[in-house]
Design an enzyme around this catalytic site. Structure first.
Site, PDB file in Angstrom:
ATOM      1  N   VAL A   5       0.852  -1.185   0.000  1.00  0.00           N
ATOM      2  CA  VAL A   5       0.000   0.000   0.000  1.00  0.00           C
ATOM      3  C   VAL A   5       0.892   1.240   0.000  1.00  0.00           C
ATOM      4  O   VAL A   5       1.890   1.300   0.725  1.00  0.00           O
ATOM      5  CB  VAL A   5      -0.963   0.020   1.211  1.00  0.00           C
ATOM      6  CG1 VAL A   5      -0.211  -0.086   2.520  1.00  0.00           C
ATOM      7  CG2 VAL A   5      -1.829   1.272   1.201  1.00  0.00           C
ATOM      8  N   PHE A   6       0.532   2.230  -0.821  1.00  0.00           N
ATOM      9  CA  PHE A   6       1.301   3.474  -0.891  1.00  0.00           C
ATOM     10  C   PHE A   6       0.678   4.513   0.036  1.00  0.00           C
ATOM     11  O   PHE A   6      -0.529   4.764   0.006  1.00  0.00           O
ATOM     12  CB  PHE A   6       1.327   4.016  -2.315  1.00  0.00           C
ATOM     13  CG  PHE A   6       2.053   5.331  -2.452  1.00  0.00           C
ATOM     14  CD1 PHE A   6       3.417   5.410  -2.235  1.00  0.00           C
ATOM     15  CD2 PHE A   6       1.354   6.494  -2.792  1.00  0.00           C
ATOM     16  CE1 PHE A   6       4.091   6.619  -2.358  1.00  0.00           C
ATOM     17  CE2 PHE A   6       2.024   7.708  -2.910  1.00  0.00           C
ATOM     18  CZ  PHE A   6       3.391   7.770  -2.693  1.00  0.00           C
ATOM     19  N   TYR A   8       0.673   8.476   1.367  1.00  0.00           N
ATOM     20  CA  TYR A   8       1.059   9.841   0.992  1.00  0.00           C
ATOM     21  C   TYR A   8       0.503  10.892   1.948  1.00  0.00           C
ATOM     22  O   TYR A   8       0.781  12.076   1.816  1.00  0.00           O
ATOM     23  CB  TYR A   8       0.591  10.150  -0.434  1.00  0.00           C
ATOM     24  CG  TYR A   8      -0.897  10.032  -0.653  1.00  0.00           C
ATOM     25  CD1 TYR A   8      -1.733  11.133  -0.491  1.00  0.00           C
ATOM     26  CD2 TYR A   8      -1.475   8.823  -1.008  1.00  0.00           C
ATOM     27  CE1 TYR A   8      -3.100  11.023  -0.686  1.00  0.00           C
ATOM     28  CE2 TYR A   8      -2.838   8.705  -1.210  1.00  0.00           C
ATOM     29  CZ  TYR A   8      -3.645   9.808  -1.048  1.00  0.00           C
ATOM     30  OH  TYR A   8      -5.000   9.692  -1.233  1.00  0.00           O
ATOM     31  N   GLY A   9      -0.288  10.439   2.926  1.00  0.00           N
ATOM     32  CA  GLY A   9      -0.850  11.343   3.929  1.00  0.00           C
ATOM     33  C   GLY A   9      -0.415  10.904   5.311  1.00  0.00           C
ATOM     34  O   GLY A   9       0.766  10.638   5.547  1.00  0.00           O
ATOM     35  N   SER A  10      -1.367  10.771   6.226  1.00  0.00           N
ATOM     36  CA  SER A  10      -1.028  10.440   7.610  1.00  0.00           C
ATOM     37  C   SER A  10      -0.405   9.058   7.760  1.00  0.00           C
ATOM     38  O   SER A  10       0.305   8.797   8.744  1.00  0.00           O
ATOM     39  CB  SER A  10      -2.279  10.532   8.490  1.00  0.00           C
ATOM     40  OG  SER A  10      -3.273   9.619   8.076  1.00  0.00           O
ATOM     41  N   GLU A  87      -9.510   4.930   6.318  1.00  0.00           N
ATOM     42  CA  GLU A  87      -9.534   5.746   5.105  1.00  0.00           C
ATOM     43  C   GLU A  87     -10.932   5.739   4.470  1.00  0.00           C
ATOM     44  O   GLU A  87     -11.071   5.709   3.249  1.00  0.00           O
ATOM     45  CB  GLU A  87      -8.503   5.208   4.103  1.00  0.00           C
ATOM     46  CG  GLU A  87      -7.104   5.048   4.666  1.00  0.00           C
ATOM     47  CD  GLU A  87      -6.462   6.375   5.039  1.00  0.00           C
ATOM     48  OE1 GLU A  87      -5.903   7.016   4.158  1.00  0.00           O
ATOM     49  OE2 GLU A  87      -6.535   6.750   6.226  1.00  0.00           O
TER      50      GLU A  87
END
Length: 212
Positions: A5-6, A8-10, A87
Site C-alpha cells: 500500500v502506498f 502519501y498522507g497520515s 480511510e
C-alpha cells in the site's frame, strides 16, 4: 500473500497497522492536493477538515512510503480492514507502480494499491474540490474533530515529508499560509483584552478624579 500500500498522507508517519517492510519512494502522474473532506477525525460535518488526496496529473510525482504486509490471508485481511475503516472518506483504490530514488524508469514494486477519491462532488460526498490558498488555510486553521486539529495533520505531514528527505512545495506553502491565519487569529483574540485593560484604566482614572 503479499500486499503493498502506498502512503502519501497520515499513513506516512502513522501507519497504525502491522507491516513487514517500508520503502521510501514515489508514484508517477499524481500529485498531492487537499481537496477531500474529513468529518470524523480532524473535522466535523458542520466544519469539515481538509485532508489530502491524489489528483491525476501527467508528469507529476508524489513522494511517500510503500508498506508491505507479508504472511497469510488473515494478516492481510486485518490490515485491509483497518485501512478501509480509517480511510473511509476515500471511495476508490487505484493500482500503481512504485519507484525508488535513483531509478525512475524501472518500478521497484508493481501492483501497489493506493487510496484515492473520485473528483466529483455529486458522485463523492467527501470531495470538496479545489479552493484558493486563503480559503483552504482558513478552513484548515479552524477545523477540529475527535482526533485533533486539522492544522496538526498538515504540520505533521510537512514534517514527515521533510524527515524522508522529500519536501512537498505545495504542502509547505499551504502550511505557511495556515501559520499566518493562526497568527492573525491570535492577534484578534488579544485585541479585546487590550481594549478591556484600557477601559479599566480609564475607569480607575475617573474614579480617582471623582474622589479628589
Amino acid at each position: 500473500m503479499v500486499m503493498w500500500v502506498f502512503a502519501y498522507g497520515s499513513l506516512v508517519w502513522n501507519p497504525g497497522f502491522d507491516f513487514d517492510e517500508r520503502i521510501i519512494g514515489f508514484i508517477k502522474d499524481y500529485r498531492r492536493v487537499f481537496d477531500l473532506a474529513c468529518i470524523d477525525h480532524r473535522g466535523t460535518p458542520e466544519n469539515p477538515a481538509r485532508t489530502c488526496t491524489l489528483e491525476a496529473k501527467k508528469g507529476a510525482i508524489c513522494w511517500g512510503a510503500a508498506y508491505c504486509v507479508r504472511g497469510d490471508k488473515e494478516k492481510e485481511r486485518k490490515a485491509m480492514e483497518y485501512l478501509e475503516r480509517r480511510e473511509c472518506e476515500y471511495d476508490s483504490k487505484t493500482i500503481v507502480d512504485f519507484y525508488k530514488e535513483g531509478d525512475i524508469l524501472e518500478p521497484a514494486v508493481t501492483g501497489v494499491f493506493v487510496f484515492t477519491s473520485t473528483p466529483d462532488k455529486v458522485a463523492n460526498k467527501y470531495y470538496l474540490g479545489p479552493a484558493s490558498l486563503d480559503e483552504m488555510a482558513i478552513q484548515i486553521a479552524t477545523a477540529r474533530g475527535p482526533c485533533g486539529n486539522n492544522r496538526d495533520y498538515l504540520f505533521l505531514l510537512e514534517k514527515a515529508l521533510s524527515n524522508i528527505g522529500h519536501e512537498d512545495g505545495y504542502v509547505i506553502e499551504l502550511a505557511n499560509e495556515v501559520r499566518k491565519v493562526l497568527e492573525s487569529l491570535t492577534k484578534e483574540k488579544a485585541a479585546p483584552t487590550d481594549i478591556s485593560r484600557n477601559s479599566y484604566m480609564s475607569f480607575v482614572h475617573l474614579a480617582v478624579a471623582a474622589d479628589s
